[in-house]
Write an enzyme that holds these catalytic residues in place. Sequence first.
Site, PDB file in Angstrom:
ATOM      1  N   LYS A 324       0.838  -1.210   0.000  1.00  0.00           N
ATOM      2  CA  LYS A 324       0.000   0.000   0.000  1.00  0.00           C
ATOM      3  C   LYS A 324       0.867   1.253   0.000  1.00  0.00           C
ATOM      4  O   LYS A 324       0.616   2.183  -0.761  1.00  0.00           O
ATOM      5  CB  LYS A 324      -0.913  -0.036   1.233  1.00  0.00           C
ATOM      6  CG  LYS A 324      -1.864   1.131   1.347  1.00  0.00           C
ATOM      7  CD  LYS A 324      -3.161   0.739   2.045  1.00  0.00           C
ATOM      8  CE  LYS A 324      -2.981   0.549   3.544  1.00  0.00           C
ATOM      9  NZ  LYS A 324      -3.116   1.794   4.300  1.00  0.00           N
ATOM     10  N   GLY A 397      -4.823   7.674   5.847  1.00  0.00           N
ATOM     11  CA  GLY A 397      -3.961   8.635   6.545  1.00  0.00           C
ATOM     12  C   GLY A 397      -2.730   8.947   5.710  1.00  0.00           C
ATOM     13  O   GLY A 397      -2.284  10.096   5.611  1.00  0.00           O
ATOM     14  N   ARG A 425      -8.641  11.686  12.568  1.00  0.00           N
ATOM     15  CA  ARG A 425      -7.201  11.447  12.822  1.00  0.00           C
ATOM     16  C   ARG A 425      -6.407  12.753  12.862  1.00  0.00           C
ATOM     17  O   ARG A 425      -6.747  13.731  12.210  1.00  0.00           O
ATOM     18  CB  ARG A 425      -6.669  10.468  11.769  1.00  0.00           C
ATOM     19  CG  ARG A 425      -7.345   9.115  11.944  1.00  0.00           C
ATOM     20  CD  ARG A 425      -6.828   8.085  11.004  1.00  0.00           C
ATOM     21  NE  ARG A 425      -5.446   7.746  11.249  1.00  0.00           N
ATOM     22  CZ  ARG A 425      -4.733   6.947  10.467  1.00  0.00           C
ATOM     23  NH1 ARG A 425      -5.288   6.425   9.399  1.00  0.00           N
ATOM     24  NH2 ARG A 425      -3.479   6.687  10.747  1.00  0.00           N
ATOM     25  N   SER A 470       7.399   8.808  12.449  1.00  0.00           N
ATOM     26  CA  SER A 470       6.330   8.674  11.460  1.00  0.00           C
ATOM     27  C   SER A 470       6.848   8.864  10.046  1.00  0.00           C
ATOM     28  O   SER A 470       7.334   9.932   9.675  1.00  0.00           O
ATOM     29  CB  SER A 470       5.229   9.700  11.742  1.00  0.00           C
ATOM     30  OG  SER A 470       4.365   9.758  10.622  1.00  0.00           O
ATOM     31  N   GLN A 472       4.975   8.934   7.548  1.00  0.00           N
ATOM     32  CA  GLN A 472       4.056   9.830   6.833  1.00  0.00           C
ATOM     33  C   GLN A 472       4.470  11.281   7.006  1.00  0.00           C
ATOM     34  O   GLN A 472       4.449  12.061   6.051  1.00  0.00           O
ATOM     35  CB  GLN A 472       2.628   9.620   7.340  1.00  0.00           C
ATOM     36  CG  GLN A 472       2.094   8.238   6.984  1.00  0.00           C
ATOM     37  CD  GLN A 472       0.711   7.978   7.542  1.00  0.00           C
ATOM     38  OE1 GLN A 472       0.162   8.789   8.283  1.00  0.00           O
ATOM     39  NE2 GLN A 472       0.154   6.830   7.207  1.00  0.00           N
ATOM     40  N   ASP A 618       2.196  -1.460  11.664  1.00  0.00           N
ATOM     41  CA  ASP A 618       0.864  -1.851  11.191  1.00  0.00           C
ATOM     42  C   ASP A 618       0.523  -3.303  11.521  1.00  0.00           C
ATOM     43  O   ASP A 618      -0.581  -3.761  11.236  1.00  0.00           O
ATOM     44  CB  ASP A 618       0.775  -1.651   9.673  1.00  0.00           C
ATOM     45  CG  ASP A 618       0.799  -0.167   9.307  1.00  0.00           C
ATOM     46  OD1 ASP A 618       0.403   0.659  10.153  1.00  0.00           O
ATOM     47  OD2 ASP A 618       1.233   0.159   8.185  1.00  0.00           O
ATOM     48  N   ARG A 649      -5.969   1.090  18.085  1.00  0.00           N
ATOM     49  CA  ARG A 649      -5.748  -0.357  17.903  1.00  0.00           C
ATOM     50  C   ARG A 649      -5.473  -1.087  19.205  1.00  0.00           C
ATOM     51  O   ARG A 649      -5.661  -2.307  19.284  1.00  0.00           O
ATOM     52  CB  ARG A 649      -4.617  -0.588  16.893  1.00  0.00           C
ATOM     53  CG  ARG A 649      -5.104  -0.331  15.484  1.00  0.00           C
ATOM     54  CD  ARG A 649      -4.084  -0.653  14.425  1.00  0.00           C
ATOM     55  NE  ARG A 649      -4.704  -0.484  13.119  1.00  0.00           N
ATOM     56  CZ  ARG A 649      -4.034  -0.256  11.996  1.00  0.00           C
ATOM     57  NH1 ARG A 649      -2.708  -0.170  12.014  1.00  0.00           N
ATOM     58  NH2 ARG A 649      -4.684  -0.119  10.864  1.00  0.00           N
ATOM     59  N   ARG A 690      -7.282  -3.724   9.525  1.00  0.00           N
ATOM     60  CA  ARG A 690      -6.321  -4.668  10.124  1.00  0.00           C
ATOM     61  C   ARG A 690      -6.908  -5.378  11.352  1.00  0.00           C
ATOM     62  O   ARG A 690      -6.526  -6.500  11.669  1.00  0.00           O
ATOM     63  CB  ARG A 690      -5.021  -3.943  10.465  1.00  0.00           C
ATOM     64  CG  ARG A 690      -4.389  -3.314   9.228  1.00  0.00           C
ATOM     65  CD  ARG A 690      -2.908  -3.084   9.354  1.00  0.00           C
ATOM     66  NE  ARG A 690      -2.454  -2.167   8.318  1.00  0.00           N
ATOM     67  CZ  ARG A 690      -2.177  -2.523   7.059  1.00  0.00           C
ATOM     68  NH1 ARG A 690      -2.281  -3.780   6.677  1.00  0.00           N
ATOM     69  NH2 ARG A 690      -1.780  -1.620   6.181  1.00  0.00           N
TER      70      ARG A 690
HETATM   71  C1  S3P Z   1       2.788   4.651   6.324  1.00  0.00           C
HETATM   72  C2  S3P Z   1       3.349   4.978   7.534  1.00  0.00           C
HETATM   73  C3  S3P Z   1       2.838   4.503   8.823  1.00  0.00           C
HETATM   74  C4  S3P Z   1       1.887   3.320   8.640  1.00  0.00           C
HETATM   75  C5  S3P Z   1       0.908   3.536   7.537  1.00  0.00           C
HETATM   76  C6  S3P Z   1       1.634   3.740   6.221  1.00  0.00           C
HETATM   77  C7  S3P Z   1       3.358   5.218   5.090  1.00  0.00           C
HETATM   78  O1  S3P Z   1       2.127   5.542   9.462  1.00  0.00           O
HETATM   79  O2  S3P Z   1       1.203   3.064   9.854  1.00  0.00           O
HETATM   80  O3  S3P Z   1       0.038   2.423   7.403  1.00  0.00           O
HETATM   81  O4  S3P Z   1       3.007   4.729   3.997  1.00  0.00           O
HETATM   82  O5  S3P Z   1       4.158   6.145   5.188  1.00  0.00           O
HETATM   83  P1  S3P Z   1       2.875   6.610  10.439  1.00  0.00           P
HETATM   84  O6  S3P Z   1       3.776   7.389   9.598  1.00  0.00           O
HETATM   85  O7  S3P Z   1       1.753   7.436  11.016  1.00  0.00           O
HETATM   86  O8  S3P Z   1       3.530   5.781  11.453  1.00  0.00           O
END
Ligand code: S3P
Length: 738
Positions: A324, A397, A425, A470, A472, A618, A649, A690
Amino acid sequence: MRQRIDKLAVIGLGLIGGSLTLALRNDDFVGESVGYTLDYNNAKLGVELGVVDRAVETIEEAVCDADVILLAVPVKAFEEVLAQIKPHMKTCAVLTDAGSAKGVFVDAVRKVFGDVPPNIVPGHPIAGSEKSGVTAAKADLYVNHKVILTPLAHTDTEALSLVRTMWRRCGANVLEMSVQHHDDVLAATSHLPHLLAFSLVDTLAGDQDNEDIFRYAAGGFRDFTRIAASDPVMWHDIFVANKHATLRVLDRFTEGLASLRDAVESQDSQAMLGVFTRARGAREHFTKVLSGQSYVKTMNTDNVVFKAQPGGEVCGSIRVAGDKSISHRSIMLGALAEGVTEVEGFLEGEDSLATLQAFRDMGVVIEGPTQGRVRIHGVGLNGLQPPPGPIYLGNSGTGMRLFSGLLAGQAFDTELIGDDSLSKRPMERVAAPLRSMGAVIDSSEGGRPPLKIKGGQPLKGIHYDMPMASAQVKSCLLLAGMYAEGETRVTEPAPTRDHTERMLNGFGYKVLRDGATASLQGNGQMIGGKIDVPSDISSAAFFMVAASITPRADLTLEHVGLNPTRIGVINILREMGADISITNEKKVGGEPVGDIRVRHASLKGIHIPEDQVPLAIDEFPVLFIAAVCAEGETVLSGAEELRVKESDRIQVMADGLAQLGVRTDVKPDGIVIRQSSMSGGTVYSHGDHRIAMAFSVAALRAQGDIIINDCANVATSFPNFVELASRVGMKVSVGGGA
Ligand code: S3P
């Protein structure tokens, strides 16, 4: 509140009116139904056919004493019929109609009554057939069809509720919207297509070669022109009634057609493909909306229920869905690169499809996805166009946080929205550092979505020390950094997934790494290329735990991404005693992959090392299931981030486990789980994909069936989970009933 209609009068007892009285014939909700038609014989025929209780010869007889009057006459007759009805109606009678255009009905009411009285409820049942007249009446005509009511501000709520109930008793889904909106929507979805079909057939029929055209016309012509066989007089009346809205949408269509003509004339492939791929994407999107599987907001409200039964096996060899995280990034970076990017193994899940749709909405031509293959015609860093409306990112997210970075540097304004889970979120974690780069971003209360991003803001590079580990947030800032002056540096407190950095480097945009800091310079360039998306280790994790806890299991997971920032689940399971071996290791497109073989093993509880938490972030829902099956005690700490994922979770898993008789100790930043047997039971995934899949795995060791509610979002990351689970021998099915 009135619960019953003693007398229902239908003026114009044809297909529409007759189907209503027929549907309500054996329903206590209506005492007596009375039908009036211009030709009395038709109303009598209605009685003979059992469509209506009584036929009357005059409008006066029909409406006197009636509680509800339905006007099912041609739109052009509204005014005349209303004038005949008015003197004979009871003051408390409710009057509604079935016309295809609502503005014209309201205008007619105003002319006759001076204003629109509160007991008049304009309506439009969207159902019909090519047949007409009382003989065509069908008791189930309205079942699962939409009826649109267009009340005015002062419409009486009781009158509205009575009309709503009447249509619902016929099996219809009743919606409400304004008169204007109704007429605009219908002009676009019904009136314009009819106009085009009539026009095309008429144009071609006037052609000298018309015989040949009609003789050899295959499916396309037939499909496109089916509705040209509709009733000409009725359609004439509708175009007279809904002239303005039809002209507005016709003008837009004419403009679109003219630019497509130019594209065909000048052989502009980019423009043609742009229109065709966007249209095809949109069409598929509608099909999904209509069949209830779309990733758009309105649809995920359905409660998809999984039933997971004990006694399954876990054997064989499978390839799970594409990664993903990498799928999102392949579209984002492919769209912003120069040239064409070809992606293979793309995850056709709702989250990554939402990202794809968002770029289409910003003018990027994207072909596919077809069996995981996508072709993106990159527009370069500054080639995006303003989207037509808010960008909907579903449950994702990752989508929202990465988009906020790359959109902060665009010349145009954007708004990012998501589903209920995403709307709760935290987004301040990206909005705050982006603001310090110069971005202008508004969020809702508590820093939640929607995010409104102001375009045309000059960004400057910053050095940001992330307070949480993170990927993200890191990726968001690196993407914004591409649009910023100077250098953007992001330091992480612990290693997080580095797909963004790898893919940027792969596309020729240099990202440097110095210890815990990743950095890049603004205003660079990316050149598109090939991306092979490996299988998602986060999806593979469900099967890794499934195999580990199931006696005699022996399962191979093919071509799984083994990026060192993602393999926490393997490290943790191995420390718990799992039997995992990896073969066929290689690198594809900058990402390591391999086949993972997992056999049953007896697991033992461990203290999960905190440095593994971001690397398995995850995978904890399913690791909790492994912990329940592991001897002794498993302790997780340093994992407060789990509380702000698609659900909380830690709590949602603890609640579900409690339903299966497993007691846990919940901590603010983790959980303690002791080995336990699991009973069957009913659990709730709270819309978290999940959680749903983790409890499907739990059933392998449970003593009874596990019913898992709220599983629609499994489609966000792993659309064929149930199919693959069955293929390896697990007993999971959809629609087990709650
Ligand atoms: C992800 C980063 C993670 C993960 C999410 C995908 C990404 O989140 O939990 O499913 O693709 O960068 P966080 O950056 O909030 O930890």
